[in-house]
Design a protein around this motif. Structure first.
Motif, PDB file in Angstrom:
ATOM      1  N   ASN A 199      -1.206  50.435 100.777  1.00 42.80           N
ATOM      2  CA  ASN A 199      -0.393  49.709 101.748  1.00 42.80           C
ATOM      3  C   ASN A 199      -1.217  48.553 102.307  1.00 42.80           C
ATOM      4  O   ASN A 199      -1.997  48.737 103.239  1.00 42.80           O
ATOM      5  CB  ASN A 199       0.034  50.632 102.903  1.00 42.80           C
ATOM      6  N   PRO A 200      -1.087  47.354 101.749  1.00 38.46           N
ATOM      7  CA  PRO A 200      -1.861  46.216 102.252  1.00 38.46           C
ATOM      8  C   PRO A 200      -1.382  45.810 103.646  1.00 38.46           C
ATOM      9  O   PRO A 200      -0.271  46.156 104.056  1.00 38.46           O
ATOM     10  CB  PRO A 200      -1.575  45.116 101.224  1.00 38.46           C
ATOM     11  N   PRO A 201      -2.207  45.083 104.401  1.00 37.45           N
ATOM     12  CA  PRO A 201      -1.809  44.643 105.747  1.00 37.45           C
ATOM     13  C   PRO A 201      -0.566  43.759 105.698  1.00 37.45           C
ATOM     14  O   PRO A 201      -0.299  43.089 104.692  1.00 37.45           O
ATOM     15  CB  PRO A 201      -3.022  43.855 106.243  1.00 37.45           C
ATOM     16  N   ILE A 202       0.181  43.764 106.792  1.00 33.12           N
ATOM     17  CA  ILE A 202       1.329  42.875 106.927  1.00 33.12           C
ATOM     18  C   ILE A 202       1.255  42.192 108.286  1.00 33.12           C
ATOM     19  O   ILE A 202       0.599  42.683 109.211  1.00 33.12           O
ATOM     20  CB  ILE A 202       2.677  43.616 106.777  1.00 33.12           C
ATOM     21  N   VAL A 203       1.923  41.060 108.389  1.00 29.55           N
ATOM     22  CA  VAL A 203       1.985  40.307 109.645  1.00 29.55           C
ATOM     23  C   VAL A 203       3.419  40.314 110.138  1.00 29.55           C
ATOM     24  O   VAL A 203       4.361  40.088 109.359  1.00 29.55           O
ATOM     25  CB  VAL A 203       1.500  38.853 109.449  1.00 29.55           C
ATOM     26  N   HIS A 204       3.598  40.581 111.430  1.00 25.75           N
ATOM     27  CA  HIS A 204       4.917  40.536 112.053  1.00 25.75           C
ATOM     28  C   HIS A 204       4.959  39.378 113.041  1.00 25.75           C
ATOM     29  O   HIS A 204       4.060  39.225 113.869  1.00 25.75           O
ATOM     30  CB  HIS A 204       5.218  41.840 112.796  1.00 25.75           C
ATOM     31  N   VAL A 205       6.002  38.571 112.925  1.00 20.46           N
ATOM     32  CA  VAL A 205       6.234  37.482 113.873  1.00 20.46           C
ATOM     33  C   VAL A 205       7.645  37.644 114.421  1.00 20.46           C
ATOM     34  O   VAL A 205       8.616  37.647 113.662  1.00 20.46           O
ATOM     35  CB  VAL A 205       6.085  36.094 113.202  1.00 20.46           C
ATOM     36  N   GLY A 206       7.750  37.821 115.727  1.00 21.15           N
ATOM     37  CA  GLY A 206       9.058  37.967 116.349  1.00 21.15           C
ATOM     38  C   GLY A 206       9.700  36.620 116.582  1.00 21.15           C
ATOM     39  O   GLY A 206       9.041  35.657 116.966  1.00 21.15           O
ATOM     40  N   THR A 207      11.005  36.529 116.311  1.00 26.75           N
ATOM     41  CA  THR A 207      11.754  35.304 116.562  1.00 26.75           C
ATOM     42  C   THR A 207      12.878  35.609 117.542  1.00 26.75           C
ATOM     43  O   THR A 207      13.077  36.748 117.945  1.00 26.75           O
ATOM     44  CB  THR A 207      12.350  34.732 115.259  1.00 26.75           C
ATOM     45  N   VAL A 208      13.631  34.583 117.905  1.00 22.07           N
ATOM     46  CA  VAL A 208      14.731  34.767 118.854  1.00 22.07           C
ATOM     47  C   VAL A 208      15.777  35.714 118.294  1.00 22.07           C
ATOM     48  O   VAL A 208      16.346  36.536 119.013  1.00 22.07           O
ATOM     49  CB  VAL A 208      15.373  33.405 119.207  1.00 22.07           C
ATOM     50  N   THR A 209      16.029  35.637 117.001  1.00 27.01           N
ATOM     51  CA  THR A 209      17.125  36.397 116.415  1.00 27.01           C
ATOM     52  C   THR A 209      16.685  37.562 115.540  1.00 27.01           C
ATOM     53  O   THR A 209      17.492  38.447 115.251  1.00 27.01           O
ATOM     54  CB  THR A 209      18.025  35.476 115.561  1.00 27.01           C
ATOM     55  N   ASP A 210      15.429  37.592 115.105  1.00 31.84           N
ATOM     56  CA  ASP A 210      15.057  38.608 114.111  1.00 31.84           C
ATOM     57  C   ASP A 210      13.538  38.759 114.074  1.00 31.84           C
ATOM     58  O   ASP A 210      12.814  38.138 114.841  1.00 31.84           O
ATOM     59  CB  ASP A 210      15.584  38.184 112.728  1.00 31.84           C
ATOM     60  N   SER A 211      13.079  39.590 113.161  1.00 27.05           N
ATOM     61  CA  SER A 211      11.660  39.753 112.898  1.00 27.05           C
ATOM     62  C   SER A 211      11.348  39.210 111.512  1.00 27.05           C
ATOM     63  O   SER A 211      12.134  39.375 110.583  1.00 27.05           O
ATOM     64  CB  SER A 211      11.268  41.233 112.949  1.00 27.05           C
ATOM     65  N   VAL A 212      10.207  38.547 111.402  1.00 26.35           N
ATOM     66  CA  VAL A 212       9.767  38.020 110.111  1.00 26.35           C
ATOM     67  C   VAL A 212       8.474  38.736 109.736  1.00 26.35           C
ATOM     68  O   VAL A 212       7.563  38.858 110.565  1.00 26.35           O
ATOM     69  CB  VAL A 212       9.530  36.499 110.177  1.00 26.35           C
ATOM     70  N   PHE A 213       8.410  39.219 108.495  1.00 24.96           N
ATOM     71  CA  PHE A 213       7.213  39.895 108.008  1.00 24.96           C
ATOM     72  C   PHE A 213       6.596  39.075 106.885  1.00 24.96           C
ATOM     73  O   PHE A 213       7.294  38.634 105.968  1.00 24.96           O
ATOM     74  CB  PHE A 213       7.554  41.296 107.489  1.00 24.96           C
ATOM     75  N   PHE A 214       5.275  38.876 106.961  1.00 25.30           N
ATOM     76  CA  PHE A 214       4.535  38.178 105.914  1.00 25.30           C
ATOM     77  C   PHE A 214       3.630  39.190 105.222  1.00 25.30           C
ATOM     78  O   PHE A 214       2.876  39.909 105.884  1.00 25.30           O
ATOM     79  CB  PHE A 214       3.695  37.044 106.502  1.00 25.30           C
ATOM     80  N   GLU A 215       3.711  39.232 103.899  1.00 23.82           N
ATOM     81  CA  GLU A 215       2.957  40.225 103.139  1.00 23.82           C
ATOM     82  C   GLU A 215       2.044  39.618 102.088  1.00 23.82           C
ATOM     83  O   GLU A 215       1.161  40.300 101.572  1.00 23.82           O
ATOM     84  CB  GLU A 215       3.922  41.203 102.463  1.00 23.82           C
ATOM     85  N   GLN A 216       2.254  38.343 101.758  1.00 28.96           N
ATOM     86  CA  GLN A 216       1.402  37.708 100.754  1.00 28.96           C
ATOM     87  C   GLN A 216      -0.027  37.603 101.278  1.00 28.96           C
ATOM     88  O   GLN A 216      -0.263  37.286 102.448  1.00 28.96           O
ATOM     89  CB  GLN A 216       1.936  36.314 100.397  1.00 28.96           C
ATOM     90  N   ALA A 217      -0.985  37.853 100.395  1.00 32.72           N
ATOM     91  CA  ALA A 217      -2.394  37.901 100.805  1.00 32.72           C
ATOM     92  C   ALA A 217      -2.833  36.608 101.498  1.00 32.72           C
ATOM     93  O   ALA A 217      -3.568  36.648 102.493  1.00 32.72           O
ATOM     94  CB  ALA A 217      -3.279  38.183  99.597  1.00 32.72           C
ATOM     95  N   GLY A 218      -2.368  35.466 100.995  1.00 35.17           N
ATOM     96  CA  GLY A 218      -2.753  34.183 101.586  1.00 35.17           C
ATOM     97  C   GLY A 218      -2.241  34.037 103.009  1.00 35.17           C
ATOM     98  O   GLY A 218      -2.960  33.538 103.889  1.00 35.17           O
ATOM     99  N   ASP A 219      -1.000  34.460 103.246  1.00 35.76           N
ATOM    100  CA  ASP A 219      -0.430  34.386 104.598  1.00 35.76           C
ATOM    101  C   ASP A 219      -1.170  35.305 105.551  1.00 35.76           C
ATOM    102  O   ASP A 219      -1.502  34.918 106.678  1.00 35.76           O
ATOM    103  CB  ASP A 219       1.059  34.772 104.563  1.00 35.76           C
ATOM    104  N   VAL A 220      -1.421  36.528 105.100  1.00 34.34           N
ATOM    105  CA  VAL A 220      -2.121  37.497 105.948  1.00 34.34           C
ATOM    106  C   VAL A 220      -3.519  36.995 106.285  1.00 34.34           C
ATOM    107  O   VAL A 220      -3.970  37.111 107.432  1.00 34.34           O
ATOM    108  CB  VAL A 220      -2.198  38.875 105.254  1.00 34.34           C
ATOM    109  N   GLU A 221      -4.205  36.396 105.324  1.00 29.22           N
ATOM    110  CA  GLU A 221      -5.557  35.898 105.563  1.00 29.22           C
ATOM    111  C   GLU A 221      -5.564  34.779 106.600  1.00 29.22           C
ATOM    112  O   GLU A 221      -6.466  34.706 107.447  1.00 29.22           O
ATOM    113  CB  GLU A 221      -6.173  35.402 104.254  1.00 29.22           C
TER     114      GLU A 221
END
Length: 287
Positions: free
Chosen positions: A231-253
């Motif tokens: 289970n690699p790390p993930i990034v969560h970013v909250g927005t006004v309407t929803d949640s966005v998850f980033f899973e690509q290694a470059g984004d997480v880094e």
């Protein structure tokens, strides 16, 4: 009673094992499907988690095809399949959390690193603070606000359960200065923040206004890490309407680098505790 687990992560772990098994046999998706009399699409949907429920009989056929014969491993993979079918407590708050629920990932996280620029992080909020925060948004009825508060408070269990998550929180000074509710609510919130910061699994650091510009003058975000290597790390970013998850290694880094920058810029945990204490005492005098 076992700790809550993440059905989504259990499913991802299962399909990672299945995909690895297929690749070890040098089968393409189409070849695996052909040998089982399935369409390539069926294999693909399993491996991309589009198929969320894998039948026990189908799983056995895949394990047989990939020559995964070890009884212990087969049993473990079937356990993952059963866990993936379960529904977490957050499923009853779908209208609050959305389709991809943050608590689904928090349930199995080993470390959470979070930055907040305007408000206290949800995991560290008091019920009164959360209620006042929700009342400041678009008008909704009291029942809806109460439900949102209950959902947010339920998330906090991961901080105090057996084998709790390690929380590393960096807050901009603005999150402490903004008056949410009244003076009493803010004073209680700051006292709660100090109490939580004393727990061995929680670190709280403040970015004072005096540091000026910093690397995270953007949206708040959280980086979730998991003990299981599949289970690699993930990034969560909250927005006004929803949640966005980033899973690509470059984004997480990139988020890792940003968090490292602001953590290095923030004052230490002991200095932050004194900072919060002084602000809390100031509010108490005002009250």
């Amino acid at each position: 009673m076992r700790n809550p687990h993440s059905p989504t992560l259990r499913l991802r772990r299962l399909v990672a094992e299945l995909k690895q098994g297929r690749e070890n046999k040098n089968f393409t998706v189409a070849q695996a499907g052909q040998r089982l009399g399935w369409t390539a699409s069926k294999i693909s949907k399993i491996e991309t988690t589009e198929t969320r429920r894998i039948m026990a009989a189908d799983l056995d056929r895949l394990l047989d095809l990939y020559d995964i014969d070890d009884p212990a491993k087969r049993s473990a993979l079937h356990a993952l399949a059963r866990d993936a079918k379960e529904r977490g407590w957050w499923s009853k708050y779908r209208e609050v959390f959305g389709e991809q629920a943050l608590p689904d990932f928090e349930a199995e996280a080993s470390v959470i690193r979070t930055f907040e620029g305007l408000v206290v992080p949800g995991l560290l909020q008091t019920p009164e603070y959360a209620e006042a925060l929700f009342r400041g948004g678009r008008y909704t009825g009291p029942d809806d606000i109460e439900r949102r508060v209950r959902a947010r408070m339920a998330r906090r269990e991961i901080l105090t359960r057996f084998n709790p998550v390690h929380l590393r929180a960096v807050l901009d000074e603005a999150a402490l200065r903004r008056m949410i509710g009244d003076t009493e609510i803010m004073h209680e919130q700051l006292q709660h923040l100090l109490y939580m910061a004393k727990l061995p699994n929680i670190d709280v650091q403040i970015l004072p206004f005096s540091v000026g510009s910093h690397a995270a003058l953007v949206a708040p975000f959280s980086i979730l890490e998991f003990a299981e290597h599949l289970n690699p790390p993930i990034v969560h970013v909250g927005t006004v309407t929803d949640s966005v998850f980033f899973e690509q290694a470059g984004d997480v880094e990139r988020y890792n680098m940003t968090f490292g920058d602001i953590q290095g810029t923030a004052i230490s945990t002991s200095q932050s505790a004194r900072f919060i204490t002084e602000l809390s005492e100031s509010l108490e005098r005002d009250a």
